[in-house]
Each structure stands twice: as structure tokens, then as C-alpha cells.
Design an enzyme around this catalytic site. Structure first.
Site, short mmCIF file in Angstrom:
data_model
loop_
_atom_site.label_atom_id
_atom_site.label_comp_id
_atom_site.label_asym_id
_atom_site.label_seq_id
_atom_site.Cartn_x
_atom_site.Cartn_y
_atom_site.Cartn_z
N SER A 174 3.77 -1.89 -6.04
CA SER A 174 4.21 -0.52 -5.87
C SER A 174 3.02 0.45 -5.87
CB SER A 174 5.24 -0.16 -6.94
OG SER A 174 5.84 1.10 -6.67
N ASP A 226 4.25 5.83 -1.06
CA ASP A 226 3.32 4.94 -1.75
C ASP A 226 3.20 3.63 -0.97
OD1 ASP A 226 5.74 3.72 -2.36
OD2 ASP A 226 5.31 3.46 -4.48
N ASP A 275 4.27 0.54 -0.98
CA ASP A 275 5.43 -0.23 -0.56
C ASP A 275 6.56 0.67 -0.08
OD1 ASP A 275 5.98 0.60 -3.23
OD2 ASP A 275 7.45 -1.00 -3.46
N ASP A 307 8.53 2.92 -1.34
CA ASP A 307 9.78 3.22 -2.03
C ASP A 307 9.74 4.62 -2.66
OD1 ASP A 307 8.02 2.53 -4.09
OD2 ASP A 307 9.43 1.19 -5.11
#
Length: 581
Positions: A153, A305, A307, A309
Site C-alpha cells: 500500500s 497511492d 496500489d 486504494d
């Protein structure tokens, strides 16, 4: 003496990693740690097993039991595969596997795919990096039993991780979380089936992107607003990650035509060369976007960000300066817009609900209450928001949910934070504001004036390594044993402990907290509306203090600077009360 025993224990664990089961590069790295007179690196790498928690794995990459490497990933995947095969006996189970831009991401994802396939499980492996929410979507779309996304993340560049999902597209919850962990803990390196069955690995990509983008359009509230403001000037950055293709594509599918990207951050790079940390919560990460936004006279600057999400939003204040909205403000704005405009368009039927986490601003509770919409509180983490969607599926309609850490989900086809859908929706909100002669900043001020002002600041106390983990544990024990009686001069009137599920009032009465599980979280509420929540992070070596301070004197936008300054002075006093200075 205790330290010598710990070193000895770590040396014994490290010796196991010198066997032929591990490759030469790994053995050399371990040998260097054993030979080093300074045992700090050895201890950090071997003092514990990197925990396969309810969300999966996350850690610094490198050799060792407490590190992210193909062997730890392999043992975790073998245990996960064993659990899937037990949970779905006599069935051809299938999983989705994806990864983001991080270093070793593709290697870890292919390792995961090989192990699942070697255990007779069909694998839909994304051909290249994809956003976390698309992994969640694909699990549901393909009818899979589980999924894995290789990502850390928003963590710093030295990290990687492994998010584990179940058949509803959400990260695993009880009873599957405990069952998977039990299976993972049984696995040794010799149990891992690293040799994949290529016949069971199916590449996926563009066709799933199309389906996902079509689904994201379901989060749209009012297309007419977008059509009237299709030239909204948008600057977007993927922070070197997975949003670089899908988010501009999704924005265009909604009707936005004036989209600019930050070229330096469109480069896929797990070293994140243009930021200190690829975390939208850090203002520094938005610098290049704001610079381009100024050059192009943009209406707003947005980032996702690595990834994709989480999202970050920057808008202009009345002085024309860039103002970075915090996660509470964006979540609040989403909830207000969804309720207000669905109501105006006759889209609310009376059975809708919103979800927020317990550490997220209470202003959202006021918005929901005044508009007659059900609001549910849940633990931090989108698996808990997803759980609320799951238990009400077919009975009540989920219309949005989010948390203070820059995550929101505006529709139910995905069961994790979704920045592509949220970014499209915030651009719709900006278009609506422009349609009404306002900016996002003006809208935020209107919400404060109607529903009450609060200032939220998260205080992160970072404590890395074993000594840090021990210190964080001791801090939580001390707060439980000696809960504060006042915070920054405000009297505490309610103490909540989510580990015991007890809420104690100032008069001594105790009530049970109606939560589906326990969690290592403390909350304190003051007579003046101040709220402080304390929890160790589940993904980073830190303990987090979420502070929220209210100011009933807020009447209009002109009050914002004064109320913000007063609130931050109060938060500084709270830090002192908690011994954090």
C-alpha cells in the site's frame, strides 16, 4: 542476559536458513548477519515470524523470518492454499492474484500463483500491475473463492506485503482469518510446493479493466453535472503506481475531458524516486502535483497511492492557494454529497446506510442524523466496512463508507478502498461545486457551518524493531491501567476499551460495546466533544493517536483559520496530557 538469550535464539533460527532449501543469495545475506558483531540486523530479521495477520503480511524486504521474501510468502501461500482446499472440498477452486509497482512485486505474485496452482487451484493472474480495488472486483466478477494482492500500500519503499481476500472480495474475517492463520503456522519450508502447474494459471488484463471501469460508473450520482463541467481542469498523479492507466481512463468514461498527469510520477518505479514516502497522508508527496496544478491553473489536484486504494485531494482556498484536504474532510464531503444529491434526485428510498470507522470524524454522524440516513461505526480497516455491506446485502442499500486514512468506497461492486471510483466521484463533486459557483473548499466550509466544525490530527509515534514493539505494547498497558481523567484541560466523561468491549461512564456505570469482535483500541470522550482514539498500527511499527477537537463558535468560512488554530493548540495540550512530548 536476556539479550544474550535473544541473540542465541535468533542465531539458531538463522542457521536453518543456511540449508539447501534456500537459494545462495539468501544464504549469503543470512551468513553476513551471523558474522556481523553487531547483532541488531540479525535480531530484527529473526526475533519473530512475520505475522500472517487477518489482512495478510506486510514487512521490510530481505532474508529472515521477520522479513518479506519468497520463502515467507511461499509458506503463507501454502497455508492459504491448504485452507482453501479444506474449505471447498471436491471443488475446482480459483483465486485472483495481482501486484502493484513495488520492487519484487512481480516475482512474489508469480511465486504465489505457482504455489496455488501446484495445489490444484486455478489462478487468474493479472498480466501486470493493477489497483487493489480491481483485484477485489475481479474476485467477485469471476466467482473466485479467494485472492491475493502483493502490495504494501502506502508504506515506504523498503516494504512489500500480501493482502489476502475471501470470496466476497473483502479481506478475510472470522472464521476464515483464524483458520488460515492456523494453517499457515503449520507450514514449514519443506512443505511448500514451489513448482507451479502452468495449465492452471490463466492471464487476465484488459477485459477485466473494461468490466471494472463500467462498474465504477455506478458510483456516479449526477451525470448532467459532469456534462455541464466536462472541462473541469484536473491534475492527477499515480505516485509511480497502479493508477496511472486506469484512473485517467475512468475519468474519461465519466465524461471528464481536461485531465493532466504529473509526468515524473507516471513512471512505474518501486523506489518512488520523487517522494520521501508514497503516502497521500504526507503533504510532501503532493508537491509535484501542486506545482503542475499551479502552472496549468487547475481546479484540483488528485493523487492515488501505489496500489490505488487511497486518494489525496488538493483544492484552492479563497486566496487561490492550494489546500490539502485531510482524510476526515474528504470522507465527510463524500458522505454529504452522496446524501444531499441522491435525496435531491429522488434516489434515496429510505433503506440506505453509510459506514465509517470509529476513529473517523463524528461530523459524519451529524450529517447522517440530520438527513435521516443510517450510519454504522466499525473498526479501522475496510474489511469491517465490507462486512457491513455483506451482512445487509439484499436487505439494505450501501451508499458509501470510508475512514480517516484517505480511503473511501462509494459503491458495492468492490469490497475494499477504491481510489478510481472515489477520484471520479470527487471530480463530480468539484463539478457540482463549480456549477454552483463554488470550489471544494467553499463546500467544505458550508458543511462545517451546517453540521459543526471539528479538527482532526493523527499523532504517529514510531517505534521500529523488537524494542519498539515491546514499547508500544507497554504504552497500551499503561493507558489501560491509568486512563486519563482529562485531556488538554477537558474532563473525560466516557472511556471505551474495545479489547474488553466495555464502555465506562463518569458515574461508574459500565455498558457492553456492540461490536462483532474485540480489537486493541482505546477511546476517550470529553464533555466538550473532544475524542481521542489510540491503537497500534496493524501494518507499520507505530502507535497512532487520533485526536478530534470541536469548536461550536464556527459560523462561516471566515472562522476557519481561527478555529483551526485554537483546535491545534488544544491538540498540542492533549499531546502533553498523554506524555507524547
Amino acid at each position: 542476559m536476556e539479550n544474550q538469550e535473544l541473540i542465541k535464539k535468533c542465531e539458531m533460527e538463522a542457521q536453518k536458513w543456511l540449508s539447501p532449501s534456500f537459494d545462495e543469495e539468501t544464504r549469503n545475506e543470512v551468513k553476513a548477519m551471523l558474522d556481523n558483531p553487531d547483532k541488531t540486523a540479525l535480531i530484527d530479521a529473526f526475533y519473530q515470524n512475520l505475522e500472517f495477520g487477518t489482512g495478510g503480511l506486510r514487512g521490510i524486504m530481505g532474508a529472515g523470518t521477520n522479513r518479506m521474501n519468497k520463502y515467507i510468502v511461499g509458506m503463507a501461500t501454502q497455508g492459504f492454499a491448504n485452507y482453501i482446499n479444506k474449505a471447498f472440498p471436491g471443488k475446482q477452486s480459483s483465486v485472483v492474484v495481482g501486484h502493484d509497482c513495488r520492487n519484487n512485486g512481480r516475482m512474489f505474485a508469480e511465486t504465489v500463483a505457482d504455489i496455488f496452482s501446484a495445489n490444484g487451484i486455478k489462478v487468474y493472474l493479472f498480466e501486470s500491475l493493477r489497483p487493489t480495488p480491481e483485484i477485489s472486483f475481479a474476485i467477485r466478477q469471476l466467482g473466485c473463492q479467494a485472492g491475493v494482492n502483493v502490495t504494501a500500500s502506502h508504506n515506504p519503499r523498503e516494504y512489500n506485503g500480501y493482502k489476502a481476500y475471501w470470496d466476497d472480495g473483502a479481506q478475510v474475517l472470522a472464521p476464515h482469518d483464524k483458520g488460515i492463520i492456523d494453517e499457515v503456522n503449520k507450514v514449514t519450508i519443506d512443505d511448500v510446493k514451489f513448482e507451479g502447474n502452468k495449465d492452471l494459471i490463466i492471464p487476465i488484463g484488459g477485459e477485466m479493466d473494461w468490466d471494472y471501469i463500467q462498474a465504477v460508473k455506478e458510483a456516479m450520482v449526477d451525470q448532467e453535472v459532469i456534462l455541464r463541467n466536462k472541462d473541469l481542469n484536473i491534475v492527477y498523479s499515480p505516485m509511480h503506481g497502479t493508477g496511472r492507466v486506469i484512473i485517467p481512463m475512468a475519468l474519461r468514461s465519466w465524461g471528464f475531458q481536461n485531465i493532466h498527469v504529473v509526468p515524473e510520477q507516471m513512471v512505474i518505479d518501486g523506489n518512488f524516486p520523487t517522494v520521501v514516502s508514497p503516502n497521500p497522508e504526507n503533504a510532501e508527496a503532493m508537491t509535484l502535483g501542486m506545482k503542475l496544478g499551479t502552472k496549468l491553473n487547475a481546479d484540483l489536484v488528485i493523487a492515488s497511492d501505489p496500489d490505488a486504494d487511497r486518494l489525496a485531494i488538493v483544492c484552492r482556498n479563497p486566496k487561490g492557494e492550494w489546500e490539502i484536504l485531510n482524510g476526515n474532510q474528504t470522507c465527510m464531503m463524500f458522505c454529504w454529497y452522496i446524501i444531499a444529491n441522491k435525496k435531491k434526485l429522488g434516489q434515496l428510498k429510505g433503506n440506505e446506510f453509510l459506514v465509517k470507522t470509529i476513529v473517523t470524524t463524528e461530523v459524519i454522524a451529524e450529517i447522517a442524523k440530520k438527513n435521516g440516513v443510517e450510519l454504522r461505526d466499525c473498526y479501522t480497516g475496510f474489511k469491517w466496512i465490507a462486512n457491513e455491506i455483506r451482512i445487509s446485502e439484499g436487505v439494505k442499500k450501501y451508499i458509501g463508507g470510508g475512514e480517516e486514512s484517505f480511503g473511501f468506497l462509494p459503491f458495492d461492486k468492490v469490497r475494499d478502498k477504491d481510489s478510481p471510483a472515489s477520484i471520479c466521484l470527487i471530480c463530480e463533486i468539484a463539478a457540482w461545486a463549480k456549477d454552483n459557483g463554488k470550489t471544494l473548499y467553499d463546500l467544505l466550509m458550508d458543511i462545517y457551518a451546517e453540521y459543526g466544525f471539528s479538527r482532526e490530527v493523527t499523532i504517529n509515534v514510531v517505534r521500529p524493531g523488537k524494542t519498539g514493539a515491546d514499547e508500544i505494547k507497554q504504552m497500551m498497558s499503561n493507558f489501560r491501567a491509568n486512563p486519563p481523567k482529562d485531556l488538554g484541560g477537558s474532563k473525560v466523561c466516557l472511556w471505551k476499551d474495545y479489547q474488553t468491549l466495555e464502555a465506562r461512564k463518569a458515574d461508574g456505570t459500565v455498558e457492553k460495546l456492540p461490536m462483532p469482535a474485540t480489537s486493541n483500541v482505546l477511546q476517550w470522550f470529553c464533555e466538550d466533544g473532544t475524542k481521542v482514539s489510540v491503537r497500534p498500527s496493524g501494518t507499520e511499527p507505530k502507535i497512532k493517536f487520533y485526536t478530534e477537537v470541536k469548536d461550536p463558535s464556527f459560523k462561516c468560512a471566515g472562522c476557519y483559520e481561527r478555529c483551526t488554530k485554537a483546535a491545534e493548540e488544544k491538540i498540542a495540550a492533549i499531546k502533553k496530557s498523554l506524555g507524547l512530548e
